[in-house]
Structures are given as structure tokens and as C-alpha cells.
Design a protein around this motif. Sequence first.
Motif, mmCIF file in Angstrom:
data_model
loop_
_atom_site.group_PDB
_atom_site.id
_atom_site.type_symbol
_atom_site.label_atom_id
_atom_site.label_comp_id
_atom_site.label_asym_id
_atom_site.label_seq_id
_atom_site.Cartn_x
_atom_site.Cartn_y
_atom_site.Cartn_z
ATOM 1 N N GLU A 110 -18.212 18.317 1.545
ATOM 2 C CA GLU A 110 -18.680 17.433 2.615
ATOM 3 C C GLU A 110 -19.077 16.093 2.013
ATOM 4 O O GLU A 110 -20.244 15.753 1.935
ATOM 5 N N TYR A 111 -18.074 15.344 1.574
ATOM 6 C CA TYR A 111 -18.351 14.097 0.882
ATOM 7 C C TYR A 111 -17.323 13.057 1.294
ATOM 8 O O TYR A 111 -16.142 13.366 1.433
ATOM 9 N N HIS A 112 -17.787 11.847 1.530
ATOM 10 C CA HIS A 112 -16.885 10.717 1.751
ATOM 11 C C HIS A 112 -16.797 9.944 0.443
ATOM 12 O O HIS A 112 -17.698 9.178 0.099
ATOM 13 N N ALA A 113 -15.719 10.164 -0.281
ATOM 14 C CA ALA A 113 -15.585 9.563 -1.612
ATOM 15 C C ALA A 113 -15.102 8.128 -1.509
ATOM 16 O O ALA A 113 -14.391 7.750 -0.573
ATOM 17 N N MET A 114 -15.459 7.339 -2.523
ATOM 18 C CA MET A 114 -14.966 5.968 -2.610
ATOM 19 C C MET A 114 -13.442 5.969 -2.564
ATOM 20 O O MET A 114 -12.796 6.882 -3.073
ATOM 21 N N ALA A 115 -12.875 4.931 -1.952
ATOM 22 C CA ALA A 115 -11.418 4.797 -1.931
ATOM 23 C C ALA A 115 -10.868 4.812 -3.360
ATOM 24 O O ALA A 115 -11.572 4.489 -4.310
ATOM 25 N N GLN A 116 -9.591 5.191 -3.502
ATOM 26 C CA GLN A 116 -8.993 5.265 -4.831
ATOM 27 C C GLN A 116 -9.020 3.905 -5.530
ATOM 28 O O GLN A 116 -8.863 2.875 -4.875
ATOM 29 N N LEU B 95 -22.466 -10.267 8.000
ATOM 30 C CA LEU B 95 -22.627 -11.170 6.860
ATOM 31 C C LEU B 95 -21.287 -11.715 6.387
ATOM 32 O O LEU B 95 -21.218 -12.795 5.806
ATOM 33 N N GLY B 96 -20.213 -10.941 6.613
ATOM 34 C CA GLY B 96 -18.900 -11.363 6.140
ATOM 35 C C GLY B 96 -18.390 -10.521 4.991
ATOM 36 O O GLY B 96 -17.423 -10.885 4.334
ATOM 37 N N ILE B 97 -19.028 -9.377 4.750
ATOM 38 C CA ILE B 97 -18.593 -8.492 3.672
ATOM 39 C C ILE B 97 -17.499 -7.570 4.195
ATOM 40 O O ILE B 97 -17.625 -7.005 5.274
ATOM 41 N N HIS B 98 -16.419 -7.429 3.421
ATOM 42 C CA HIS B 98 -15.326 -6.537 3.808
ATOM 43 C C HIS B 98 -15.603 -5.137 3.278
ATOM 44 O O HIS B 98 -15.850 -4.960 2.096
ATOM 45 N N LEU B 99 -15.522 -4.152 4.176
ATOM 46 C CA LEU B 99 -15.801 -2.779 3.784
ATOM 47 C C LEU B 99 -14.489 -2.018 3.622
ATOM 48 O O LEU B 99 -13.668 -1.994 4.543
ATOM 49 N N ILE B 100 -14.298 -1.432 2.446
ATOM 50 C CA ILE B 100 -13.136 -0.578 2.199
ATOM 51 C C ILE B 100 -13.583 0.849 2.466
ATOM 52 O O ILE B 100 -14.396 1.389 1.715
ATOM 53 N N PRO B 101 -13.101 1.474 3.548
ATOM 54 C CA PRO B 101 -13.702 2.736 3.998
ATOM 55 C C PRO B 101 -13.536 3.867 2.988
ATOM 56 O O PRO B 101 -12.530 3.936 2.277
ATOM 57 N N PRO B 102 -14.543 4.753 2.927
ATOM 58 C CA PRO B 102 -14.437 5.910 2.038
ATOM 59 C C PRO B 102 -13.464 6.938 2.597
ATOM 60 O O PRO B 102 -13.133 6.927 3.779
#
Lengths: 149, 263
Positions: B234-240, B220-227
Motif C-alpha cells: 500500500e504505497y505510492h512510490a515516486m515515479a521512475q 505556487l506554480g510547482i509541477h507535480l509528477i504523480p507517484p
Amino acid sequence: MLHVELRNWADIMVIAPLSTNTLGKIALGLCDNLLTSIVRAWDYRKPLFVAPSMSTCIWEDFFTERHLNAIDELGIILIRPVSITTASGEREHAMAEPSTICSDGVASLALVHLYLDVNVDAMLFLINTHCTVTSLGTNGKPVSAIFLN
Amino acid sequence: MDSSGPAREKGKAKAVARRTRARAKAKAKAKAKAKDNTKANTKAKAEANTEAKAKTNTEAKEKTNTEAKAECAPPPEKPRVLLACCGSICAAKFERVCRHFLEWAEVKVVLTRSALPYIGDQTFPDDLLACIDEHEWLTWKQIGDPVVHIELREWADIMIIAPLSLNTLGKIAGGLCDNLLTCIVRAWDYEKPFFVAPSMESSEWIDSLTEDHAMAIDELGIHLIPPVPQRASEYHAMAQPFTIYSSVRASYELKMKGKYGQV
């Protein structure tokens, strides 16, 4: 989170009955309530059974076929609904009998899934013994879904 | 492998078709708006006497008109950022995200229903305007009234969803639009930048469905800021929050530089 605790606690998960709406949400990966959140987080090294219940026209629908294919790919085991005609003359695919859902066949399959998940031959043997592959939809195309008789 | 090839090609073709249709729709909408300019301005002026929101709309439209008249003009002094928040543990950091962006940009906020419990006790700056699902339905009464998600879409230069929940990721990938946030996403003009910062359990992050959804939003063109994986859990937290802010700002300023040259 509650859904993670339940996911870690359970060895087997059974959804009975499974509605058309929840089937669609599982297939698309949506998780907007507790149940679908658990399914979304589920560890597929453990068995997950679903026993759908819906009207016949929905059961034979294009989207239902796609959704059933999707959950089969995920590794969810389908307990086939029973075709009945209600008193008012409507055709339904009702949820399988509770005794069927709790039967030895399901338990055996669950045990194989739990303890012998690497042994494909044993899995296939039990699948062939207890299950059949059935066509769905008007096109008669075979679907590689696993149905428990 | 062979079978997946044509499927992917079909997917890309569909994506291209979707974008083409979206742009065609956008053009049609632009024409419609041009026709209704007089009516809209009249209504806006009338409403400006009574409501602050109407003033905001008036200012936004005036800016738009100014920009339309002089295409070579430099960009607005402050970019307009639409921040959105979904129901996720990392919603607790949303206030910090807002504060970072307020230093640099004009900010409006969109909250989903499930986000409200997580941020209910946070203190936000008084001038920050927050929109929730109810605003969509309460403000619209008849044809001609402003539609909230379209208003926000037109107002914003950048959109950021931080954190993005697993459910909203699935809905965006599938094109569903059952609340204010997903309606804005569905209507978004992808010539403007769009960032998401997901937050989820580690087991969910490595799941095949999540991979499919991530690929879909990338198309779609959405940029993903990786967790960021957390070692303790055991968690992938949102980037700072600062990482999100600096990534978005750098990307936007780079784009503006390319567009207007060295001003």
C-alpha cells in the motif's frame, strides 16, 4: 515503516498531553517526527483523542483557535483542558485529569466511533450526553469543537 | 459548495499577491546585486586563488554577466539543475535520478537531514557537489558573506525534489523554511521551472490534507509528477527516475524552444 505499523496496530490513539507545537503541526499536516507521522497517516475511522495543555494566553490565541478548528475537521476528538491558577499566580489550561481521559465517557465514545461509525444518531446522542460545544477566543464565536466534560 | 467558492477566490487573490510581492522582492534584490557587483567580483577573484567553490561561484557569475550583456544569446550549453532529496523510502532511487540528469545537465544536490540515512551508502560521481543544512550556517559569518540558499537559487535553471516527503510537502504548502531545502524553495523564482515527485503511503496520498497541500503547491506554480501506486504494497512510490528525467527535459526544451525560436 514504524509509524505505519503503529497506525495499523492501534484501535485508539490518545495524545496526552498535547503541546501547542504538536497541535500546530497536526493542523498543518507536518510530520517531522514519529508521533506526527503516525497522526498524519492515521485512519480516521478509528478514534483519535487529544488532551491539550498550554498556558491560558496561548489557549485563547488566534492560531490556537484555527488549529483547533482544523483538527476538529480532521475528526480528532478534543478532551477539554482545565483552567487553573498555579501557585505563582499564572493562569494555565492544564491537561484534563488522567481519570477523565480514561473515563467511561471517553470509552463509550470510542466504542461508538469504532463499531457504530455509520449510525450518526447514536453518535450525536452520546455526543450531546457527554460533551458540550463551547466558545473560544475573545470574539465569542462558537466553535464546533467537541469537548468532553 | 457555495461557501467554498469565495474562500477559493480569496486563496487565489492571496496567491497572486504573494507572487507579485515575490517578484518585487526579486527586482529589489537584483538592483542590490547590481550595486554590489564590483565588491562581489573583487571578493570572488581573491577567493578564487584559494577555494574551488569560489571558482565555481566566479564561473557562475561570469556566465550571468555574459548572459546579461547579450540578451539575444542562445541559452547555456548545459542547463543547471538543482536536485533535492527528502527522507523517504524512494530516496534509494536518488542516485539513478542524479545519473540521468548528469548526462544532460550540470547538477548540484541538496539533501535534507532525514535523507542522509537513506542514501548514505550510495556511490555518487566524484564531481557531484552535495549541500546539506550545515553548509548554510558554517559558511556565513558576517554581512556580505554569500548565503548558500540564495547562491543556489541564483545558480539553478531548474529545481527538482525527488523524492518529496510528506513533511516537506506540508512545509512548502505552509511557507515554512526551517532547513536549506525549504529555504531555497521559499526563495525560488517561479519563472524558472520547479518539479516535485512525491513518495508516500497510499493512505496518506488520498488524505484530504495531502489534497490541500497539492492544490497549494499547484497554485505556487510547482509541477507535480504523480507517484505510481504499487500493487504489492500500500504505497505510492515516486515515479521512475527515467520518467522524471524525460518529463523535466521535455518540459524545459519546450520552454526554451518557445523562448528562442528554432535555433
